[in-house]
Design an enzyme around this catalytic site. Sequence first.
Site, mmCIF file in Angstrom:
data_model
loop_
_atom_site.group_PDB
_atom_site.id
_atom_site.type_symbol
_atom_site.label_atom_id
_atom_site.label_comp_id
_atom_site.label_asym_id
_atom_site.label_seq_id
_atom_site.Cartn_x
_atom_site.Cartn_y
_atom_site.Cartn_z
ATOM 1 N N ASP A 88 63.803 -13.656 -0.326
ATOM 2 C CA ASP A 88 62.670 -12.572 -1.507
ATOM 3 C C ASP A 88 62.269 -13.173 -3.090
ATOM 4 O O ASP A 88 63.662 -12.690 -2.590
ATOM 5 C CB ASP A 88 61.973 -11.305 -1.266
ATOM 6 C CG ASP A 88 61.363 -11.636 0.259
ATOM 7 O OD1 ASP A 88 60.788 -12.404 1.283
ATOM 8 O OD2 ASP A 88 60.295 -10.232 0.239
ATOM 9 N N HIS A 145 69.264 -14.170 4.195
ATOM 10 C CA HIS A 145 68.860 -14.563 5.650
ATOM 11 C C HIS A 145 69.457 -16.108 5.388
ATOM 12 O O HIS A 145 69.871 -16.597 4.458
ATOM 13 C CB HIS A 145 67.610 -14.444 6.236
ATOM 14 C CG HIS A 145 67.009 -13.299 6.521
ATOM 15 N ND1 HIS A 145 67.321 -12.559 7.955
ATOM 16 C CD2 HIS A 145 66.862 -12.157 5.849
ATOM 17 C CE1 HIS A 145 67.266 -11.464 7.741
ATOM 18 N NE2 HIS A 145 66.492 -10.966 6.861
ATOM 19 N N SER A 248 70.186 -9.571 -7.646
ATOM 20 C CA SER A 248 70.639 -10.522 -8.037
ATOM 21 C C SER A 248 70.657 -11.545 -7.987
ATOM 22 O O SER A 248 69.183 -11.371 -7.966
ATOM 23 C CB SER A 248 72.395 -10.480 -7.573
ATOM 24 O OG SER A 248 73.661 -10.650 -7.874
#
Length: 285
Positions: A88, A145, A248
Amino acid sequence: MSDRLAVLTQYLLPKQALTALAGKAANAKWGNVTTKFIRWFVGKYQVNMDEAVNPDIGSYETFNAFFTRPLKVGARPIAVSDLICPVDGAISQFGPITQGQIFQAKGHEFSTTALIGGDSKAAAEYANGSFANIYLSPRDYHRIHMPCDGKLIRMVYIPGDLFSVNPTTARGVPNLFARNERLVCFFESANGNFVLTLVGATIVGSMATVWHGTINPPRPGKIRTWDYPDKNIVLKKGEEMGRFMLGSTVVLLFPQSDLRFNPAWKPAASVKLGEVMADFPAISN
Protein backbone atom coordinates in the site's frame (compact mmCIF):
# COMPACT_ATOMS: atom_id res chain seq x y z
CA MET A 1 10.04 27.72 0.37
CA SER A 2 12.26 25.58 -1.87
CA ASP A 3 12.40 21.81 -1.32
CA ARG A 4 16.12 22.02 -0.52
CA LEU A 5 15.50 24.66 2.11
CA ALA A 6 12.59 22.62 3.52
CA VAL A 7 14.86 19.63 4.18
CA LEU A 8 17.81 21.63 5.52
CA THR A 9 17.04 20.71 9.13
CA GLN A 10 17.31 17.01 8.24
CA TYR A 11 21.01 17.49 7.52
CA LEU A 12 21.46 18.92 11.02
CA LEU A 13 19.38 16.49 13.08
CA PRO A 14 21.04 13.51 14.84
CA LYS A 15 19.06 11.06 12.68
CA GLN A 16 20.80 7.89 13.89
CA ALA A 17 20.16 8.73 17.55
CA LEU A 18 16.54 9.72 16.88
CA THR A 19 15.96 6.50 14.96
CA ALA A 20 17.44 4.34 17.72
CA LEU A 21 15.30 6.12 20.30
CA ALA A 22 12.16 5.75 18.18
CA GLY A 23 12.85 2.04 17.72
CA LYS A 24 13.07 1.49 21.47
CA ALA A 25 9.94 3.53 22.12
CA ALA A 26 7.98 1.65 19.44
CA ASN A 27 8.78 -1.66 21.16
CA ALA A 28 8.07 -0.43 24.70
CA LYS A 29 5.06 -1.72 26.65
CA TRP A 30 3.68 1.40 28.28
CA GLY A 31 0.09 0.32 28.87
CA ASN A 32 -2.38 3.18 28.65
CA VAL A 33 0.27 5.53 27.28
CA THR A 34 0.80 3.19 24.32
CA THR A 35 -2.94 2.84 23.78
CA LYS A 36 -3.50 6.61 23.86
CA PHE A 37 -0.68 7.19 21.40
CA ILE A 38 -2.00 4.54 19.00
CA ARG A 39 -5.49 6.04 19.27
CA TRP A 40 -4.08 9.48 18.48
CA PHE A 41 -2.08 8.06 15.55
CA VAL A 42 -5.17 6.33 14.10
CA GLY A 43 -7.13 9.58 14.28
CA LYS A 44 -4.30 11.75 12.98
CA TYR A 45 -3.60 9.60 9.92
CA GLN A 46 -7.09 8.18 9.40
CA VAL A 47 -5.92 4.57 9.66
CA ASN A 48 -8.64 2.09 8.62
CA MET A 49 -8.71 -0.38 11.50
CA ASP A 50 -11.69 -2.23 9.99
CA GLU A 51 -9.24 -3.92 7.61
CA ALA A 52 -7.09 -5.29 10.43
CA VAL A 53 -7.35 -8.84 11.74
CA ASN A 54 -7.46 -7.23 15.17
CA PRO A 55 -9.26 -3.84 15.11
CA ASP A 56 -9.09 -3.41 18.93
CA ILE A 57 -6.66 -0.54 19.51
CA GLY A 58 -6.48 -1.27 23.24
CA SER A 59 -5.18 -4.80 22.70
CA TYR A 60 -1.86 -3.79 21.12
CA GLU A 61 0.91 -3.93 23.73
CA THR A 62 3.43 -1.98 21.64
CA PHE A 63 3.26 0.56 18.86
CA ASN A 64 5.18 -1.79 16.56
CA ALA A 65 2.61 -4.54 17.11
CA PHE A 66 -0.04 -2.08 15.91
CA PHE A 67 2.06 -0.66 13.10
CA THR A 68 2.85 -4.05 11.56
CA ARG A 69 -0.69 -5.40 12.10
CA PRO A 70 -1.85 -8.05 9.60
CA LEU A 71 -4.90 -7.48 7.42
CA LYS A 72 -8.00 -9.62 7.22
CA VAL A 73 -8.00 -12.39 4.62
CA GLY A 74 -9.39 -10.93 1.41
CA ALA A 75 -8.74 -7.29 2.36
CA ARG A 76 -6.31 -7.04 -0.55
CA PRO A 77 -7.47 -9.19 -3.49
CA ILE A 78 -4.63 -10.34 -5.74
CA ALA A 79 -5.12 -9.23 -9.35
CA VAL A 80 -4.61 -11.49 -12.33
CA SER A 81 -1.45 -9.95 -13.79
CA ASP A 82 2.21 -10.78 -14.19
CA LEU A 83 3.25 -8.26 -11.52
CA ILE A 84 1.13 -6.94 -8.67
CA CYS A 85 1.78 -3.91 -6.49
CA PRO A 86 3.69 -5.25 -3.44
CA VAL A 87 2.57 -2.59 -0.93
CA ASP A 88 0.00 0.00 0.00
CA GLY A 89 1.34 3.47 -0.68
CA ALA A 90 1.75 6.23 -3.23
CA ILE A 91 3.69 6.04 -6.46
CA SER A 92 6.81 8.18 -6.20
CA GLN A 93 8.11 7.54 -9.72
CA PHE A 94 8.21 4.66 -12.20
CA GLY A 95 9.27 3.97 -15.75
CA PRO A 96 12.38 3.12 -17.77
CA ILE A 97 15.89 3.00 -16.39
CA THR A 98 18.15 4.93 -18.78
CA GLN A 99 21.77 3.80 -18.95
CA GLY A 100 21.70 2.79 -15.32
CA GLN A 101 20.04 5.99 -14.08
CA ILE A 102 16.75 6.00 -12.13
CA PHE A 103 14.54 9.08 -12.00
CA GLN A 104 13.99 10.23 -8.39
CA ALA A 105 12.34 13.65 -8.81
CA LYS A 106 12.75 16.73 -10.96
CA GLY A 107 16.47 17.46 -11.13
CA HIS A 108 17.51 14.25 -9.37
CA GLU A 109 18.53 10.79 -10.54
CA PHE A 110 20.42 7.96 -8.85
CA SER A 111 22.23 4.96 -10.27
CA THR A 112 21.31 1.30 -10.08
CA THR A 113 24.90 0.58 -9.06
CA ALA A 114 24.72 2.93 -6.08
CA LEU A 115 21.29 1.63 -5.05
CA ILE A 116 22.43 -1.98 -4.75
CA GLY A 117 25.68 -1.18 -2.97
CA GLY A 118 28.28 -0.64 -5.68
CA ASP A 119 28.04 -4.01 -7.46
CA SER A 120 28.35 -2.79 -11.06
CA LYS A 121 28.19 -6.31 -12.50
CA ALA A 122 24.84 -7.04 -10.85
CA ALA A 123 23.56 -3.56 -11.69
CA ALA A 124 24.38 -3.96 -15.40
CA GLU A 125 21.44 -6.36 -15.79
CA TYR A 126 19.07 -3.49 -14.98
CA ALA A 127 20.88 -0.69 -16.85
CA ASN A 128 18.09 -0.29 -19.41
CA GLY A 129 15.25 -2.00 -17.57
CA SER A 130 12.34 -0.60 -15.57
CA PHE A 131 11.84 0.68 -12.04
CA ALA A 132 9.10 1.61 -9.59
CA ASN A 133 9.49 3.65 -6.39
CA ILE A 134 6.55 3.42 -3.97
CA TYR A 135 6.32 5.51 -0.81
CA LEU A 136 4.59 4.13 2.29
CA SER A 137 3.05 6.92 4.38
CA PRO A 138 2.32 6.59 8.12
CA ARG A 139 -1.31 5.62 7.45
CA ASP A 140 -0.44 2.71 5.16
CA TYR A 141 -0.23 -1.02 5.78
CA HIS A 142 3.48 -1.69 6.31
CA ARG A 143 4.04 -5.27 5.32
CA ILE A 144 5.72 -5.87 1.97
CA HIS A 145 4.56 -8.67 -0.31
CA MET A 146 5.84 -10.39 -3.43
CA PRO A 147 5.01 -8.83 -6.82
CA CYS A 148 5.23 -12.30 -8.41
CA ASP A 149 6.49 -15.78 -7.59
CA GLY A 150 10.19 -15.56 -6.83
CA LYS A 151 13.18 -17.50 -5.55
CA LEU A 152 15.50 -15.58 -3.23
CA ILE A 153 19.11 -15.55 -4.44
CA ARG A 154 20.85 -12.92 -2.35
CA MET A 155 20.23 -10.22 0.26
CA VAL A 156 22.49 -7.22 0.90
CA TYR A 157 22.28 -4.80 3.82
CA ILE A 158 23.80 -1.41 3.01
CA PRO A 159 24.37 1.18 5.76
CA GLY A 160 23.59 4.79 5.00
CA ASP A 161 21.85 7.99 5.99
CA LEU A 162 18.39 8.12 7.50
CA PHE A 163 16.70 11.02 5.73
CA SER A 164 12.93 11.05 5.51
CA VAL A 165 11.66 9.59 2.23
CA ASN A 166 8.52 11.69 1.83
CA PRO A 167 7.91 13.51 -1.49
CA THR A 168 9.39 16.81 -0.29
CA THR A 169 12.62 15.11 0.74
CA ALA A 170 12.76 13.17 -2.54
CA ARG A 171 12.70 16.51 -4.35
CA GLY A 172 15.21 18.13 -2.02
CA VAL A 173 17.89 15.51 -1.25
CA PRO A 174 20.06 14.24 -4.15
CA ASN A 175 20.51 10.45 -4.47
CA LEU A 176 18.07 9.95 -1.59
CA PHE A 177 17.20 6.29 -2.15
CA ALA A 178 20.84 5.37 -2.89
CA ARG A 179 22.23 7.15 0.17
CA ASN A 180 19.79 6.00 2.86
CA GLU A 181 20.19 2.73 4.73
CA ARG A 182 18.62 -0.07 2.67
CA LEU A 183 18.09 -3.78 2.25
CA VAL A 184 18.42 -5.14 -1.28
CA CYS A 185 16.78 -8.49 -2.11
CA PHE A 186 17.60 -10.28 -5.37
CA PHE A 187 15.08 -12.75 -6.80
CA GLU A 188 14.71 -15.08 -9.76
CA SER A 189 11.30 -15.41 -11.41
CA ALA A 190 9.67 -16.94 -14.47
CA ASN A 191 9.74 -13.50 -16.10
CA GLY A 192 13.39 -12.84 -15.31
CA ASN A 193 15.34 -11.61 -12.32
CA PHE A 194 14.21 -8.65 -10.24
CA VAL A 195 15.34 -6.60 -7.24
CA LEU A 196 13.15 -5.48 -4.35
CA THR A 197 14.82 -2.87 -2.13
CA LEU A 198 13.58 -1.73 1.27
CA VAL A 199 14.78 1.82 1.91
CA GLY A 200 15.19 2.93 5.52
CA ALA A 201 14.36 6.43 6.78
CA THR A 202 14.30 8.67 9.84
CA ILE A 203 12.74 6.85 12.83
CA VAL A 204 12.34 3.61 10.86
CA GLY A 205 13.45 1.56 13.83
CA SER A 206 14.05 -1.62 11.85
CA MET A 207 13.38 -3.68 8.75
CA ALA A 208 12.67 -7.40 8.69
CA THR A 209 12.19 -10.25 6.23
CA VAL A 210 10.21 -13.46 6.67
CA TRP A 211 13.28 -15.65 6.05
CA HIS A 212 15.75 -13.79 8.27
CA GLY A 213 13.77 -11.86 10.85
CA THR A 214 14.92 -8.44 12.04
CA ILE A 215 17.84 -7.06 10.03
CA ASN A 216 18.53 -3.90 12.00
CA PRO A 217 19.38 -3.06 14.66
CA PRO A 218 22.22 -3.74 15.06
CA ARG A 219 23.61 -1.29 12.52
CA PRO A 220 27.16 -2.53 11.91
CA GLY A 221 28.17 0.38 9.65
CA LYS A 222 29.33 -1.92 6.85
CA ILE A 223 27.78 -3.85 3.97
CA ARG A 224 26.59 -7.36 4.86
CA THR A 225 25.68 -10.00 2.30
CA TRP A 226 23.72 -13.25 2.59
CA ASP A 227 23.69 -15.73 -0.32
CA TYR A 228 20.91 -18.30 -0.71
CA PRO A 229 21.75 -20.39 -3.81
CA ASP A 230 20.95 -23.70 -2.13
CA LYS A 231 18.31 -22.65 0.41
CA ASN A 232 15.35 -22.91 -2.00
CA ILE A 233 13.55 -19.94 -0.43
CA VAL A 234 10.57 -19.54 -2.76
CA LEU A 235 7.74 -17.09 -2.12
CA LYS A 236 4.48 -16.92 -4.05
CA LYS A 237 2.90 -13.82 -5.57
CA GLY A 238 1.12 -11.92 -2.82
CA GLU A 239 2.97 -13.63 0.05
CA GLU A 240 4.58 -11.44 2.69
CA MET A 241 8.34 -11.01 2.24
CA GLY A 242 9.12 -8.34 4.85
CA ARG A 243 8.00 -5.33 6.82
CA PHE A 244 8.97 -1.86 8.00
CA MET A 245 8.78 -0.79 11.63
CA LEU A 246 7.62 2.74 10.70
CA GLY A 247 7.18 3.95 7.13
CA SER A 248 9.53 4.13 4.19
CA THR A 249 9.87 3.32 0.48
CA VAL A 250 10.37 0.28 -1.73
CA VAL A 251 12.31 0.42 -5.00
CA LEU A 252 11.81 -2.34 -7.58
CA LEU A 253 14.15 -3.02 -10.50
CA PHE A 254 13.40 -5.17 -13.55
CA PRO A 255 15.73 -6.01 -16.46
CA GLN A 256 15.13 -4.85 -20.01
CA SER A 257 12.00 -6.47 -21.42
CA ASP A 258 8.60 -5.60 -22.86
CA LEU A 259 7.25 -4.83 -19.37
CA ARG A 260 4.19 -2.56 -19.54
CA PHE A 261 3.13 -0.71 -16.42
CA ASN A 262 -0.53 -0.36 -15.52
CA PRO A 263 -1.81 2.50 -17.75
CA ALA A 264 -3.72 3.89 -14.75
CA TRP A 265 -0.48 4.47 -12.84
CA LYS A 266 0.84 8.01 -12.47
CA PRO A 267 3.21 9.72 -10.00
CA ALA A 268 1.61 10.60 -6.64
CA ALA A 269 -1.33 8.23 -7.25
CA SER A 270 -2.37 5.98 -4.37
CA VAL A 271 -1.94 2.24 -4.86
CA LYS A 272 -2.88 -0.86 -2.91
CA LEU A 273 -1.24 -4.20 -2.38
CA GLY A 274 -2.50 -6.72 -4.95
CA GLU A 275 -3.47 -4.24 -7.67
CA VAL A 276 -2.12 -4.63 -11.20
CA MET A 277 1.37 -3.17 -11.43
CA ALA A 278 2.60 -4.45 -14.79
CA ASP A 279 2.41 -7.20 -17.40
CA PHE A 280 4.77 -8.75 -19.90
CA PRO A 281 2.58 -8.89 -23.05
CA ALA A 282 4.86 -11.23 -24.99
CA ILE A 283 4.82 -13.73 -22.12
CA SER A 284 1.18 -13.26 -21.15
CA ASN A 285 0.02 -13.82 -24.71
